[in-house]
Scaffold this motif. Structure first.
Motif, PDB file in Angstrom:
ATOM      1  N   HIS A  75       1.799   3.547   9.039  1.00 31.85           N
ATOM      2  CA  HIS A  75       3.132   2.966   8.809  1.00 31.85           C
ATOM      3  C   HIS A  75       3.919   3.794   7.800  1.00 31.85           C
ATOM      4  N   ASN A  76       3.282   4.150   6.696  1.00 30.48           N
ATOM      5  CA  ASN A  76       3.975   4.931   5.661  1.00 30.48           C
ATOM      6  C   ASN A  76       4.325   6.328   6.153  1.00 30.48           C
ATOM      7  N   LEU A  77       3.443   6.932   6.958  1.00 28.19           N
ATOM      8  CA  LEU A  77       3.743   8.257   7.512  1.00 28.19           C
ATOM      9  C   LEU A  77       4.942   8.189   8.468  1.00 28.19           C
ATOM     10  N   ALA A  78       5.040   7.111   9.231  1.00 32.02           N
ATOM     11  CA  ALA A  78       6.191   6.964  10.135  1.00 32.02           C
ATOM     12  C   ALA A  78       7.488   6.859   9.338  1.00 32.02           C
TER      13      ALA A  78
ATOM     14  N   ALA B 138       6.473   2.058   1.140  1.00 35.67           N
ATOM     15  CA  ALA B 138       5.230   1.347   0.984  1.00 35.67           C
ATOM     16  C   ALA B 138       5.270   0.147   1.916  1.00 35.67           C
ATOM     17  N   THR B 139       4.111  -0.437   2.190  1.00 34.39           N
ATOM     18  CA  THR B 139       4.067  -1.630   3.016  1.00 34.39           C
ATOM     19  C   THR B 139       4.445  -2.853   2.191  1.00 34.39           C
ATOM     20  N   ALA B 140       4.735  -3.959   2.880  1.00 27.88           N
ATOM     21  CA  ALA B 140       5.037  -5.233   2.219  1.00 27.88           C
ATOM     22  C   ALA B 140       4.511  -6.350   3.103  1.00 27.88           C
TER      23      ALA B 140
ATOM     24  N   ILE C 128       0.645  15.054  10.650  1.00 29.32           N
ATOM     25  CA  ILE C 128      -0.297  14.647   9.614  1.00 29.32           C
ATOM     26  C   ILE C 128      -1.048  13.419  10.105  1.00 29.32           C
ATOM     27  N   GLU C 129      -2.359  13.428   9.983  1.00 31.69           N
ATOM     28  CA  GLU C 129      -3.179  12.286  10.358  1.00 31.69           C
ATOM     29  C   GLU C 129      -3.326  11.335   9.174  1.00 31.69           C
ATOM     30  N   ALA C 130      -3.457  10.046   9.486  1.00 29.86           N
ATOM     31  CA  ALA C 130      -3.627   9.040   8.440  1.00 29.86           C
ATOM     32  C   ALA C 130      -4.871   9.302   7.607  1.00 29.86           C
ATOM     33  N   ALA C 131      -5.875   9.912   8.213  1.00 32.49           N
ATOM     34  CA  ALA C 131      -7.121  10.175   7.478  1.00 32.49           C
ATOM     35  C   ALA C 131      -6.916  11.146   6.322  1.00 32.49           C
ATOM     36  N   ALA C 132      -5.814  11.916   6.354  1.00 33.20           N
ATOM     37  CA  ALA C 132      -5.556  12.860   5.262  1.00 33.20           C
ATOM     38  C   ALA C 132      -4.984  12.182   4.027  1.00 33.20           C
ATOM     39  N   CYS C 133      -4.617  10.912   4.141  1.00 31.75           N
ATOM     40  CA  CYS C 133      -3.935  10.210   3.050  1.00 31.75           C
ATOM     41  C   CYS C 133      -4.914   9.553   2.089  1.00 31.75           C
ATOM     42  N   THR C 134      -4.556   9.580   0.847  1.00 38.04           N
ATOM     43  CA  THR C 134      -5.161   8.695  -0.142  1.00 38.04           C
ATOM     44  C   THR C 134      -4.127   7.613  -0.448  1.00 38.04           C
ATOM     45  N   GLY C 135      -4.426   6.703  -1.360  1.00 37.08           N
ATOM     46  CA  GLY C 135      -3.434   5.680  -1.656  1.00 37.08           C
ATOM     47  C   GLY C 135      -3.896   4.669  -2.675  1.00 37.08           C
TER      48      GLY C 135
ATOM     49  N   GLN D 108       0.849  -1.192   0.000  1.00 33.94           N
ATOM     50  CA  GLN D 108       0.000   0.000   0.000  1.00 33.94           C
ATOM     51  C   GLN D 108       0.879   1.233   0.000  1.00 33.94           C
ATOM     52  N   ILE D 109       0.663   2.110  -0.966  1.00 36.67           N
ATOM     53  CA  ILE D 109       1.344   3.395  -0.983  1.00 36.67           C
ATOM     54  C   ILE D 109       0.377   4.463  -0.495  1.00 36.67           C
ATOM     55  N   SER D 110       0.931   5.579  -0.080  1.00 43.09           N
ATOM     56  CA  SER D 110       0.121   6.673   0.451  1.00 43.09           C
ATOM     57  C   SER D 110       0.409   7.947  -0.319  1.00 43.09           C
TER      58      SER D 110
END
Length: 656
Positions: A529-532, A511-513, A544-551, A472-474
């Motif tokens: 995870h990606n923001l960290a 990105a996650t794996a 930045i909150e995770a809710a602000a991300c698309t992906g 997953q990318i953000s």
């Protein structure tokens, strides 16, 4: 093959104005001129251009590239011949290549000046390896093997039509004229191949004769009475092909490719450059909808202390990717950049990084060491560590790149979207590709499986493994973020995760794996995870909150050893083994190009060239040991070696 640091040539000028090698105490060409020697000795001495006329391809092997005059004369002769072969290949070995700056200062015959300028523009970094340069829309290919000729000859995978034996005088450089070297050359020659050299030394002629060549004298040039000409006519013809041999070429030059992602599109383009036509089948209506569908991705080389197959493969692939991506950006308007990438170094200090770089002799136009301040200045961010700077790395939009490859291939590719291949059946010498209802979607003598992990199902494989990794990318819309949270990296940055320069006002990172995870929906936990990771890369806290991300979610197909699967598919019905991948029997006409994992953008161009070379029987663009490393049959050979290591010794089981 172990890489060795290169020692570039530093030519001087002798009293007659000729280029002179102080290392060998010899001139690069006679007083009569390089062009005259090339035409008389190497072209006419090999019966050129007559011998290539009407041929699909013609392959020349040269034992010393030197200043490149023989290549330029060969290329000019090919261009001037209306009956020329369709494709011309020169594979040339050079232990001491010239730097680009030195190459550009050489005085050339006016007839060759224009071609020399193209050669200089394409000149690669001075890195040990095989470098592919293409001209005239891919119809002329120069493979430059930088390194020792004695190391390279056993590693070259090709079938040679003509040999240019060109090196410094046997008395000054005897290793280049040894009997063993001539035997290695002979093993790569077709019966009837020719060889020519300006040397008339008796040991040279005897070595050629002992290797199976019929040797004769020819008229000399430039004050020399004789030159040597030869024809490969062995008494006993070896039936085995060179190591990592290409499969015999099909009579018809057409293939069916399953999978319309970046790998399939790159394969179609590479085959088109060999004069092949392809039908591209995909279950989606348009190309690059799955793993290749991310908005952008990065590509770059790597560096490891041992410089093993992974480092050598990634280095060769990165150089090829740079050329392919830069060409697509320049000619097709594909979004991206091939102007550099930073990879943060997690453990080594800059001094240790530089020591590793110096030990491997890698040049600054491939990789550089930047301390933290230098890296931060280059990135435009306050980075947390020193970094490796890869000048030829960068980023690109994969789907746009895939579309550009199909555009460049033109009418040589037929796209068939919205069809799902359920199974393969072989009837006679042709493969039939069927849907779930048993309807034949396409048929061909050559099929390429470029459909990620589903290639195992279609091939009926039980001995080869591939993993599917969810990623997953953000993304962040920078305009919606407060000023203190906005990032603007000037170039891609990787390390633990990656971040790309802003694309259309949006920042992409990840990105996650996750192995074996089938979940297609975006997850806030993955955004966190990606923001960290982004915070670690940027070197500062990010409110930045995770809710602000698309992906976007996609699945990456990887092999257990983290190398791709490229080449002819093994015949698994015969069981495991032999111990060497190159000796494993193959299913006729079935090939794989899969397992590109997270390095698809880096591997796609070189991988497609390796595949096309194997399918078409042209010189391989990598050495035999790297072919073994990416060969799908490697898993059968490893199983055979494991079984042998577990088998009891002869005479029965060991006593307890």
């Amino acid at each position: 093959m172990k890489s060795r640091p290169l020692q570039p040539a530093v030519p001087e000028t002798d009293a007659h104005g000729r280029p002179f090698s102080p290392a060998h105490g010899d001139v690069y060409h006679p007083h009569g001129g390089a062009l005259a020697q090339a035409r008389h000795v190497f072209l006419a001495g090999n019966g050129l251009p007559r011998r290539w006329q009407g041929r699909e391809r013609f392959v020349v092997l040269e034992t010393g590239f030197g200043l490149g005059n023989n290549f330029l004369a060969l290329w000019q002769a090919w261009r001037s011949d209306p009956a020329r072969c369709e494709r011309l290949h020169l594979v040339s070995i050079e232990m001491h290549p010239l730097p680009r700056a030195a190459l550009s200062t050489l005085r050339r015959d006016p007839e060759l000046a224009g071609l020399a300028a193209q050669l200089i523009a394409a000149w690669p970094p001075l890195v040990h390896g095989l470098h592919r340069l293409v001209f005239d829309d891919g119809r002329v290919e120069l493979l430059l093997a930088f390194g020792d000729v004695q190391d390279w000859l056993p590693e070259l995978v090709l079938q040679v039509d003509a040999v240019f034996l060109d090196g410094f005088a046997p008395a000054r450089n005897p290793a280049m004229w040894s009997p063993e070297l001539m035997r290695q050359i002979a093993r790569r020659c077709r019966v009837g191949a020719t060889a020519a050299t300006w040397s008339a030394a008796r040991p040279v002629r005897e070595a050629l004769a002992a290797a199976g060549f019929a040797v004769e004298r020819g008229a000399g040039i430039g004050g020399k009475r004789d030159i040597t000409q030869a024809v490969y006519a062995p008494v006993h013809v070896e039936t085995r092909l060179p190591p990592g041999r290409p499969a015999p070429r099909a009579v018809e030059r057409e293939a069916v490719i399953v999978g319309g992602g970046l790998a399939g599109c790159a394969a179609a383009f590479a085959l088109a450059q060999h004069g092949w036509r392809s039908t591209l089948l995909d279950r989606h209506p348009v190309p690059a909808c799955e793993g290749s569908g991310n908005p952008a991705g990065l590509f770059h080389g790597t560096l490891h202390g041992e410089d093993g197959v992974h480092a050598r493969w990634n280095r060769a692939a990165a150089l090829e990717a740079q050329r392919a991506v830069a060409h697509a950006i320049e000619t097709q308007g594909v979004p991206g950049s091939a102007q550099g990438l930073l990879r943060l170094e997690a453990t080594l200090a800059p001094s240790a990084m530089q020591a590793l770089l110096d030990a491997q002799g890698l040049p600054s136009d491939y990789v550089q060491v930047l301390d933290r301040a230098q890296a931060a200045a280059r990135a435009g961010l306050d980075l947390p560590a020193a970094a490796w700077f890869y000048p030829g790395g960068g980023w690109v939009a994969p789907a746009r790149l895939a579309a550009a490859l199909l555009t460049q291939a033109g009418e040589a590719v037929r796209w068939c979207g919205g069809v799902a291949v359920d199974r393969l059946e072989r009837h006679g010498n042709r493969w039939h590709l069927l849907d779930a209802q048993g309807t034949t979607l396409a048929e061909s003598g050559t099929v390429v499986l470029a459909n990620a992990h589903d290639a195992l199902r279609l091939a009926g494989s039980t001995l080869i493994a591939l993993d599917s990794l969810r990623g997953q990318i953000s993304g962040l819309d920078l305009a919606r973020l407060p000023e203190e949270a906005r990032l603007g990296p000037r170039l891609p940055i990787s390390g633990h995760g990656y971040v790309l320069p802003a694309i259309d006002g949006r920042l992409w990172f990840g990105a996650t794996a996750q192995r074996g995870d089938p979940e297609p929906a975006l997850r806030e936990a993955d955004h966190r995870h990606n923001l960290a990771q982004l915070q670690l890369l940027s070197g500062r806290p990010l409110p930045i909150e995770a809710a602000a991300c698309t992906g976007r979610v996609g699945w990456r197909c990887t092999a257990p050893d983290r190398l791709p699967l490229i080449g002819a598919w093994p015949d698994e019905a015969l069981g495991i083994g032999p111990l060497q991948p190159r000796a494993v029997p193959r299913l006729p006409g079935l090939f794989a190009f899969t397992g590109l994992g997270s390095r698809g953008l880096t591997w796609m161009a070189l991988g497609a060239r390796v595949l096309a070379g194997w399918v078409c029987g042209s010189p391989a663009p990598v050495e035999a040991s790297l072919l073994d490393a990416v060969d799908p049959a490697r898993f059968l050979s490893r199983a055979a070696r494991r079984e042998r290591s577990l088998s009891p010794p002869r005479g029965g089981p060991a006593r307890g």
